[in-house]
Design an enzyme around this catalytic site. Structure first.
Site, short mmCIF file in Angstrom:
data_model
loop_
_atom_site.label_atom_id
_atom_site.label_comp_id
_atom_site.label_asym_id
_atom_site.label_seq_id
_atom_site.Cartn_x
_atom_site.Cartn_y
_atom_site.Cartn_z
CB CYS A 65 52.14 45.13 37.99
SG CYS A 65 52.37 46.96 37.72
CB CYS A 109 36.44 49.98 41.73
SG CYS A 109 35.56 51.18 42.83
#
Length: 403
Positions: A65, A109
């Site tokens: 990330c 999710c």
């Protein structure tokens, strides 16, 4: 205790406690802890009975990330030995989701690392949502893809997404100590975009990052004002290889007080025990079910959780029942969509990664910051590093998931 009687009365009326009352819950002693749990439990049972909603995480894209969130094992510069892989194909994600649904989860999710999705990413996730829903009748799908651009929430809604998660994580005053690559206001904006698109907003916090009681109350009050339908409460998992990897600031008792305070401030909202419950609540997890009405089943994004079978046994042994797909989670006034008034007398929530793995705040030099409170000081001897296990199974691997 007059304080608890007052908070129960307010919770049953959906009335906002005062800041002093919320702070007083966090300041209660261990001798009063069971009284606090019993009082908050009355509010929880009034709005949600003895049902426990099960949620299941699927990490669509892990690691690498570009953001520098100090609590995250997937952050820029992290040396944590986590799984790293690019986007799962829709059928791979659907297979992973099916394992959770088979274990009793009614919501899946879908999480992806990164600052936020490109339009191509939204197309990819939209196809994944459709595949999961085609293969799993009645399942709810929540997306957690980072900061949203204009129109992306609407596209996810059209694809069949039911909810969107983006956590506030901590108070506005201290957010800059955790992350420098985006702002607290960016997170608020994404939660508001989800609301405006007709998605059920999911937003929560991370406790254990060295925050003060005042910070915890600030973020929970901010969540109530944003008025999400669900609030995941994460407890920092100090991953080695992150700036906060040596921070151990929580006790099981403090975790229970944080959950109780959240329930009193947000009485009619789905409060979810998220990342870190096994590490910090440990054998006191069953008590937390009297405060929260929702948990994640099995593993998290980059860490292993309790075995899914053990989760189900814990729920049954504590006298609770798994919420079925035919049951509506939220109270009628919220489920009808008439309670999103920006605060008022309704409950609320905040944003980040769904059930994110966390680690405490870092200073500007990237070293772990000193805790900002002297409450319940922890020492290196208290750290249960043996309970932090990197996920090596499920999505992104050839091994069966834990569900």
């Amino acid at each position: 205790m007059d304080l608890l009687n007052t908070l129960v009365d307010k919770g049953l009326r959906r009335e906002l406690p005062t800041r002093d009352e919320a702070l007083a819950v966090l300041a209660t002693s261990d001798d009063d802890l069971l009284d606090v749990v019993a009082a908050a439990g009355k509010v929880r049972r009034h709005w949600f009975g003895r049902r426990v909603k099960l949620n299941y995480l699927v990490n669509l894209k892990s690691g690498l990330c570009p953001e520098d969130c100090s609590y995250c094992s997937q952050r820029l510069g992290s040396t944590a030995g986590i799984l790293k892989y690019t986007w799962l194909k829709p059928d791979q994600a659907s297979d992973a989701a099916a394992a959770g649904v088979a274990g009793g989860a009614k919501r899946v999710c879908l999480v992806a690392s990164g600052r936020g999705p490109t339009d191509r990413d939204v197309d990819r996730v939209s196809e994944t949502i459709k595949t999961i829903k085609d293969n799993n009748e009645g399942v709810e799908v929540c997306a957690c893809l980072g900061l949203l651009s204009d129109g992306q929430a609407e596209r996810l809604r059209e694809a069949g997404a039911d909810a969107y998660n983006h956590n506030l994580n901590t108070s506005e005053a201290t957010y800059g100590e955790i992350t420098t690559t985006h702002t607290y206001e960016d997170r608020v904006d994404t939660v508001q975009k989800a609301h405006a698109a007709g998605l059920s907003a999911c937003s929560g916090l991370i406790a254990g990052m060295g925050e003060t009681d005042e910070d915890l109350v600030d973020v929970v009050f901010s969540l109530r004002e944003l008025d999400p339908d669900s609030i995941p409460v994460n407890f920092l998992i100090p991953f080695e290889g992150t700036p906060l990897g040596k921070e151990w600031n929580l006790t099981p008792q403090r975790c229970l007080r944080i959950l109780a305070m959240t329930r009193f401030v947000c009485p009619d909202v789905e409060v979810r025990i998220a990342g870190g419950r096994e590490v910090h609540l440990r054998t006191m997890q069953p008590l937390a079910l009297h405060l929260a009405n929702s948990i994640f089943l099995g593993d998290y994004l980059t860490s292993e959780g309790q075995a899914g079978k053990a989760d189900l046994e814990m729920i049954a042994d504590a006298g609770f029942e798994v919420e079925g797909t035919g049951q509506v989670t939220l109270p009628e006034h919220r489920a009808a969509g008439g309670c999103h008034d920006g605060g008022g007398v309704c409950g609320s929530g905040g944003g980040g990664a769904c059930g994110s793995d966390a680690a405490p705040e870092a200073s500007e030099t990237g070293t772990a910051a000193e805790p900002r409170t002297a409450a319940e000081p922890r020492t290196a001897a208290d750290a249960r590093t043996d309970l932090v296990a990197v996920r090596r199974r499920g999505a992104g691997t050839d091994l069966a998931p834990n569900a």
